[in-house]
Design a protein around this motif. Structure first.
Motif, PDB file in Angstrom:
ATOM      1  N   HIS A  63       1.038  -1.071  -0.158  1.00  0.00           N
ATOM      2  CA  HIS A  63       0.127   0.045   0.333  1.00  0.00           C
ATOM      3  C   HIS A  63       0.892   1.224  -0.010  1.00  0.00           C
ATOM      4  O   HIS A  63       0.496   2.047   0.783  1.00  0.00           O
ATOM      5  CB  HIS A  63      -0.960  -0.265   1.785  1.00  0.00           C
ATOM      6  CG  HIS A  63      -0.372  -0.561   2.382  1.00  0.00           C
ATOM      7  ND1 HIS A  63      -0.747  -0.770   3.220  1.00  0.00           N
ATOM      8  CD2 HIS A  63       0.789   0.066   3.150  1.00  0.00           C
ATOM      9  CE1 HIS A  63      -0.080  -0.729   4.271  1.00  0.00           C
ATOM     10  NE2 HIS A  63       1.259  -0.254   4.017  1.00  0.00           N
ATOM     11  N   GLU A  64       1.997   1.432  -0.358  1.00  0.00           N
ATOM     12  CA  GLU A  64       2.663   2.238  -0.478  1.00  0.00           C
ATOM     13  C   GLU A  64       3.457   2.396  -2.466  1.00  0.00           C
ATOM     14  O   GLU A  64       4.014   1.716  -2.570  1.00  0.00           O
ATOM     15  CB  GLU A  64       4.279   1.791   0.153  1.00  0.00           C
ATOM     16  CG  GLU A  64       4.133   2.055   1.398  1.00  0.00           C
ATOM     17  CD  GLU A  64       4.824   2.122   1.886  1.00  0.00           C
ATOM     18  OE1 GLU A  64       5.491   2.278   3.693  1.00  0.00           O
ATOM     19  OE2 GLU A  64       6.490   2.463   1.948  1.00  0.00           O
ATOM     20  N   ILE A  65       2.278   2.870  -3.384  1.00  0.00           N
ATOM     21  CA  ILE A  65       2.580   2.633  -3.926  1.00  0.00           C
ATOM     22  C   ILE A  65       3.034   3.593  -5.156  1.00  0.00           C
ATOM     23  O   ILE A  65       1.827   5.120  -5.337  1.00  0.00           O
ATOM     24  CB  ILE A  65       0.764   1.575  -4.646  1.00  0.00           C
ATOM     25  CG1 ILE A  65       0.546   0.407  -4.187  1.00  0.00           C
ATOM     26  CG2 ILE A  65       1.477   2.242  -6.545  1.00  0.00           C
ATOM     27  CD1 ILE A  65      -0.704   0.468  -4.837  1.00  0.00           C
ATOM     28  N   VAL A  87      -1.002   5.943  -4.850  1.00  0.00           N
ATOM     29  CA  VAL A  87      -2.123   4.984  -4.322  1.00  0.00           C
ATOM     30  C   VAL A  87      -1.799   4.259  -2.369  1.00  0.00           C
ATOM     31  O   VAL A  87      -0.433   4.121  -2.592  1.00  0.00           O
ATOM     32  CB  VAL A  87      -2.789   4.002  -4.525  1.00  0.00           C
ATOM     33  CG1 VAL A  87      -4.108   3.274  -3.968  1.00  0.00           C
ATOM     34  CG2 VAL A  87      -3.160   4.445  -6.178  1.00  0.00           C
ATOM     35  N   GLY A  88      -1.694   4.945  -1.428  1.00  0.00           N
ATOM     36  CA  GLY A  88      -1.709   4.776  -0.051  1.00  0.00           C
ATOM     37  C   GLY A  88      -3.192   3.158   0.566  1.00  0.00           C
ATOM     38  O   GLY A  88      -3.285   2.712  -0.793  1.00  0.00           O
ATOM     39  N   CYS A  89      -3.339   3.819   1.661  1.00  0.00           N
ATOM     40  CA  CYS A  89      -3.688   2.239   2.393  1.00  0.00           C
ATOM     41  C   CYS A  89      -4.705   2.212   2.057  1.00  0.00           C
ATOM     42  O   CYS A  89      -5.277   1.234   2.735  1.00  0.00           O
ATOM     43  CB  CYS A  89      -3.183   2.560   4.018  1.00  0.00           C
ATOM     44  SG  CYS A  89      -1.240   3.091   4.525  1.00  0.00           S
ATOM     45  N   TYR A 141      -9.210   8.694  -4.777  1.00  0.00           N
ATOM     46  CA  TYR A 141      -8.537   8.447  -4.198  1.00  0.00           C
ATOM     47  C   TYR A 141      -7.019   7.921  -4.542  1.00  0.00           C
ATOM     48  O   TYR A 141      -6.408   7.426  -4.249  1.00  0.00           O
ATOM     49  CB  TYR A 141      -9.022   6.835  -3.635  1.00  0.00           C
ATOM     50  CG  TYR A 141     -10.289   6.956  -2.561  1.00  0.00           C
ATOM     51  CD1 TYR A 141     -10.231   7.000  -1.205  1.00  0.00           C
ATOM     52  CD2 TYR A 141     -11.769   7.188  -3.087  1.00  0.00           C
ATOM     53  CE1 TYR A 141     -11.478   7.631  -0.799  1.00  0.00           C
ATOM     54  CE2 TYR A 141     -12.655   7.206  -2.998  1.00  0.00           C
ATOM     55  CZ  TYR A 141     -12.615   7.304  -0.941  1.00  0.00           C
ATOM     56  OH  TYR A 141     -13.952   7.922  -1.182  1.00  0.00           O
ATOM     57  N   VAL A 142      -6.861   8.949  -4.667  1.00  0.00           N
ATOM     58  CA  VAL A 142      -5.805   8.597  -6.205  1.00  0.00           C
ATOM     59  C   VAL A 142      -4.833   9.803  -5.565  1.00  0.00           C
ATOM     60  O   VAL A 142      -5.260  11.275  -5.226  1.00  0.00           O
ATOM     61  CB  VAL A 142      -5.354   8.632  -7.350  1.00  0.00           C
ATOM     62  CG1 VAL A 142      -4.161   8.658  -7.948  1.00  0.00           C
ATOM     63  CG2 VAL A 142      -5.851   7.224  -7.179  1.00  0.00           C
ATOM     64  N   LEU A 143      -3.391  10.436  -5.330  1.00  0.00           N
ATOM     65  CA  LEU A 143      -2.913  10.804  -5.115  1.00  0.00           C
ATOM     66  C   LEU A 143      -1.384  11.261  -6.497  1.00  0.00           C
ATOM     67  O   LEU A 143      -1.210  10.163  -6.922  1.00  0.00           O
ATOM     68  CB  LEU A 143      -1.463  10.635  -4.065  1.00  0.00           C
ATOM     69  CG  LEU A 143      -2.438  10.908  -2.908  1.00  0.00           C
ATOM     70  CD1 LEU A 143      -3.803  11.537  -2.401  1.00  0.00           C
ATOM     71  CD2 LEU A 143      -3.263   9.192  -2.568  1.00  0.00           C
ATOM     72  N   ARG A 144      -1.525  13.242  -6.530  1.00  0.00           N
ATOM     73  CA  ARG A 144      -0.530  13.056  -7.393  1.00  0.00           C
ATOM     74  C   ARG A 144       0.994  13.190  -6.938  1.00  0.00           C
ATOM     75  O   ARG A 144       1.405  13.716  -5.536  1.00  0.00           O
ATOM     76  CB  ARG A 144      -0.757  14.818  -7.754  1.00  0.00           C
ATOM     77  CG  ARG A 144       0.445  15.174  -9.460  1.00  0.00           C
ATOM     78  CD  ARG A 144      -0.427  16.381  -9.598  1.00  0.00           C
ATOM     79  NE  ARG A 144      -1.827  16.512 -10.189  1.00  0.00           N
ATOM     80  CZ  ARG A 144      -2.845  15.982 -10.574  1.00  0.00           C
ATOM     81  NH1 ARG A 144      -1.265  15.383 -12.131  1.00  0.00           N
ATOM     82  NH2 ARG A 144      -3.215  16.223 -11.321  1.00  0.00           N
ATOM     83  N   VAL A 145       1.702  12.846  -7.530  1.00  0.00           N
ATOM     84  CA  VAL A 145       3.207  13.054  -6.653  1.00  0.00           C
ATOM     85  C   VAL A 145       3.713  13.750  -7.134  1.00  0.00           C
ATOM     86  O   VAL A 145       3.607  13.623  -8.465  1.00  0.00           O
ATOM     87  CB  VAL A 145       3.797  10.918  -6.876  1.00  0.00           C
ATOM     88  CG1 VAL A 145       5.475  11.952  -6.507  1.00  0.00           C
ATOM     89  CG2 VAL A 145       2.742  10.079  -6.252  1.00  0.00           C
ATOM     90  N   PRO A 146       4.414  14.225  -6.849  1.00  0.00           N
ATOM     91  CA  PRO A 146       5.219  15.624  -7.192  1.00  0.00           C
ATOM     92  C   PRO A 146       6.390  15.024  -7.926  1.00  0.00           C
ATOM     93  O   PRO A 146       7.525  14.340  -7.380  1.00  0.00           O
ATOM     94  CB  PRO A 146       5.954  16.288  -6.044  1.00  0.00           C
ATOM     95  CG  PRO A 146       5.255  16.126  -4.824  1.00  0.00           C
ATOM     96  CD  PRO A 146       5.076  14.767  -5.679  1.00  0.00           C
TER      97      PRO A 146
END
Length: 349
Positions: A63-65, A87-89, A141-146
């Protein structure tokens, strides 16, 4: 359906081995993510080995994607193909309870959908995690990664990062405060980096002095050996806040003695058995023993943006998928500085 390749545990004794399975086709608000890297969290080990008593099999952990969007549903507005994302937990929640509406989906009373070892909102479809080459997730539930940070070193931010960032922010750790970080592992090293970046005076509290040089390199100004009675006695009543990252049995009562009046200890580690707590350690000094669980989507995005601005990432050792069982054993022994990350290009080799 989308064909996926990953590694799974078939039971609590089997270890991890190659596993082929299907992901759903993207719905209107889903994105398809080609997974580039996935961090190895200690909770993966607990779950794969059945140590928390709630494991379901077969299990694809992770869960550290971090990966890139390759397709998106017609209703997706937050991401484009090619975006670097995380994507996290958890990958869903009820979206209706007070916690969800307040942006603390990790406390969803309707039950957040875990990225693995869970079931979708339909109550029956199992979730499979990031030890795989592809995942399909709702855009919300998706995050933007710098883009400016190393994607491999960014992967552990999706759990280890937010797990330590959230309590430090919630309890308003700030310049001039004395902060202790218990344990210098995957969580602890991120706690040191964040607390130091917030301007606190950071002390790493560990059972031996072998990691002192690392602690100072990461941003700690002091190091306290908890197995040294004289050093512990000198430190009594000196900390405003202590972040306890240890997931093994340990003496929390000794840590309570290190707090000043009105000080707080926050647990982010999760030992297998209950920790004994002496009431007088709390009432004498009006001290607080609290806990914290990852963070909501908005706070996780805030953390990622902060990391991009400050250049903060995890210290990682990148491994091929085929070394995962060895990596589990090494993690349990503390033989990693400080987080294993799987290079997903290796998953189909």
């Amino acid at each position: 359906m989308i064909k996926a390749q990953g590694y799974a545990a078939q039971n609590a004794q089997s270890g991890l081995a190659p596993f082929a399975f299907d992901r759903r086709d993207p719905g209107d608000h889903d994105v398809v993510i080609q997974i580039l890297y996935c961090g190895v969290c200690h909770s993966d080990i607990h779950q794969v080995r059945g140590e928390w008593g709630n494991s379901t099999f077969p299990m694809v952990p992770g869960h550290e994607i971090v990966g890139r969007v390759t397709r998106k549903g017609k209703g997706v507005t937050k991401f484009r193909e090619g975006d670097l994302v995380g994507v996290g937990c958890f990958v869903d929640s009820c979206r209706e309870c007070g916690s969800c509406k307040e942006g603390t989906e990790q406390f969803c009373t309707g039950g957040m959908v875990l990225t693995y070892n869970g079931v979708e909102r339909d109550g029956k479809t199992p979730t499979f995690g990031g030890y795989s080459d592809v995942i399909v997730t709702d855009e919300n539930y998706v995050l933007r990664v710098p883009e400016g940070i190393d994607p491999a070193a960014a992967a552990p931010l999706l759990c280890a990062g937010i797990t330590t960032y959230s309590p430090l922010r919630h309890w308003k750790v700030s310049p001039g405060q004395r902060v202790g970080v218990v344990g210098l592992g995957g969580l602890g090293h991120m706690g040191v980096k964040f607390a130091a970046s917030f301007g606190a005076e950071v002390t790493v509290i560990s059972t031996s002095a072998r990691k002192e040089a690392d602690a100072r390199r990461l941003g700690a100004s002091q190091f306290l050996v908890s197995s040294d009675p004289s050093a512990m006695a000198k430190a009594m009543g000196s900390f405003d806040f202590i972040l306890d990252t240890v997931s093994a049995m340990h003496d929390v009562n000794a840590l309570l003695g290190l707090l000043r009046r009105d000080g707080t200890i926050v647990l982010v580690g999760a030992p297998e058995k209950p920790l004994p707590i002496a009431a007088f350690g709390l009432v004498m000094g009006r001290k607080t023993l609290a806990g914290s669980l990852i963070g909501g989507i908005a706070e996780t995005q805030e953390m990622l943006d902060y990391c991009g601005e400050k250049g903060i990432t995890s210290d990682v050792e990148v491994i091929p998928m085929q070394q995962i069982n060895e990596a589990y054993d090494r993690t349990v022994k503390g033989d990693v500085r400080y987080r294993f990350v799987i290079d997903m290009k290796s998953v189909s080799v």
